[in-house]
Design a protein around this motif. Structure first.
Motif, PDB file in Angstrom:
ATOM      1  N   CYS A  15       1.325  -0.866  -0.094  1.00 47.42           N
ATOM      2  CA  CYS A  15      -0.047  -0.268   0.115  1.00 47.42           C
ATOM      3  C   CYS A  15       0.949   1.165  -0.085  1.00 47.42           C
ATOM      4  CB  CYS A  15      -0.715  -0.152   1.207  1.00 47.42           C
ATOM      5  SG  CYS A  15      -2.364   1.645   1.296  1.00 47.42           S
ATOM      6  N   HIS A  17      -0.336   4.275   0.781  1.00 46.99           N
ATOM      7  CA  HIS A  17      -0.482   5.240   1.384  1.00 46.99           C
ATOM      8  C   HIS A  17       0.051   5.698   2.442  1.00 46.99           C
ATOM      9  CE1 HIS A  17      -3.243   7.527   4.576  1.00 46.99           C
ATOM     10  NE2 HIS A  17      -4.136   8.186   3.625  1.00 46.99           N
ATOM     11  N   CYS A  20       1.016   3.427   6.350  1.00 41.96           N
ATOM     12  CA  CYS A  20       0.345   2.268   6.339  1.00 41.96           C
ATOM     13  C   CYS A  20       1.512   1.203   5.652  1.00 41.96           C
ATOM     14  CB  CYS A  20      -0.815   2.092   5.038  1.00 41.96           C
ATOM     15  SG  CYS A  20      -1.792   0.606   4.750  1.00 41.96           S
ATOM     16  N   ALA A  22       0.398  -2.204   4.560  1.00 48.34           N
ATOM     17  CA  ALA A  22      -0.520  -3.201   5.065  1.00 48.34           C
ATOM     18  C   ALA A  22       0.218  -3.329   3.034  1.00 48.34           C
ATOM     19  CB  ALA A  22      -1.433  -3.217   4.148  1.00 48.34           C
ATOM     20  N   TRP A  47      -7.726  -4.495  -3.292  1.00 45.65           N
ATOM     21  CA  TRP A  47      -6.853  -3.673  -3.277  1.00 45.65           C
ATOM     22  C   TRP A  47      -7.170  -2.691  -4.521  1.00 45.65           C
ATOM     23  CZ3 TRP A  47      -2.156  -3.330  -0.796  1.00 45.65           C
ATOM     24  CH2 TRP A  47      -1.975  -3.951  -0.055  1.00 45.65           C
ATOM     25  N   CYS A  64      -4.888  -0.330  -0.689  1.00 51.13           N
ATOM     26  CA  CYS A  64      -5.135  -1.190   0.262  1.00 51.13           C
ATOM     27  C   CYS A  64      -6.556  -0.845   0.056  1.00 51.13           C
ATOM     28  CB  CYS A  64      -4.571  -2.090   1.835  1.00 51.13           C
ATOM     29  SG  CYS A  64      -5.041  -0.422   2.725  1.00 51.13           S
ATOM     30  N   PRO A  65      -7.496  -2.292   0.879  1.00 50.28           N
ATOM     31  CA  PRO A  65      -8.629  -1.985   0.458  1.00 50.28           C
ATOM     32  C   PRO A  65      -9.444  -0.580   1.475  1.00 50.28           C
ATOM     33  CG  PRO A  65      -8.388  -4.065   0.651  1.00 50.28           C
ATOM     34  CD  PRO A  65      -7.573  -3.478   0.952  1.00 50.28           C
ATOM     35  N   GLU A  66      -8.139  -1.079   3.028  1.00 50.34           N
ATOM     36  CA  GLU A  66      -8.719   0.377   3.999  1.00 50.34           C
ATOM     37  C   GLU A  66      -8.480   1.527   3.251  1.00 50.34           C
ATOM     38  OE1 GLU A  66      -7.200   1.905   8.144  1.00 50.34           O
ATOM     39  OE2 GLU A  66      -7.270  -0.273   8.049  1.00 50.34           O
ATOM     40  N   HIS A  67      -7.650   2.154   2.444  1.00 48.05           N
ATOM     41  CA  HIS A  67      -7.164   3.231   1.867  1.00 48.05           C
ATOM     42  C   HIS A  67      -7.462   3.544   0.375  1.00 48.05           C
ATOM     43  CE1 HIS A  67      -4.488   3.192   5.274  1.00 48.05           C
ATOM     44  NE2 HIS A  67      -4.924   4.229   5.783  1.00 48.05           N
ATOM     45  N   GLN A  69      -8.845   4.496  -2.791  1.00 48.87           N
ATOM     46  CA  GLN A  69      -8.885   5.800  -3.175  1.00 48.87           C
ATOM     47  C   GLN A  69      -9.603   6.508  -4.734  1.00 48.87           C
ATOM     48  OE1 GLN A  69      -6.778   8.622  -1.924  1.00 48.87           O
ATOM     49  NE2 GLN A  69      -6.768   7.119  -0.625  1.00 48.87           N
TER      50      GLN A  69
END
Length: 73
Positions: A15, A17, A20, A22, A47, A64-67, A69
């Motif tokens: 990732c 970000h 991060c 990940a 992703w 990653c799925p959390e970030h 965009q």
């Protein structure tokens, strides 16, 4: 892009970000042996990775799925 060879010949996607850590490593041997296949497996896992070629490939960042965009398709 942030596909890195973790161990020859195993690739992982990281990732981009800030802060991060990940990483995504494909589970199958075939997907982890080639950078393009590792990116495809990461996309299937949620992703945000640009395609390997074409207009969308101009974005050099992976998330990653959390970030994520971009808007999911």
């Amino acid at each position: 892009m942030s596909t890195h060879e973790a161990q020859q010949p195993i690739y992982e996607v990281r990732c981009n970000h800030d802060g991060c850590t990940a990483t995504f490593t494909p589970e199958t041997g075939f997907s982890s042996r080639f950078a393009r296949q590792a990116r495809h497996a990461a996309k299937q896992a949620g992703w945000d990775v640009p395609p390997p070629y074409g207009k969308g490939s101009r974005s050099p960042l992976d998330f990653c799925p959390e970030h994520v965009q971009r808007r999911p398709r």
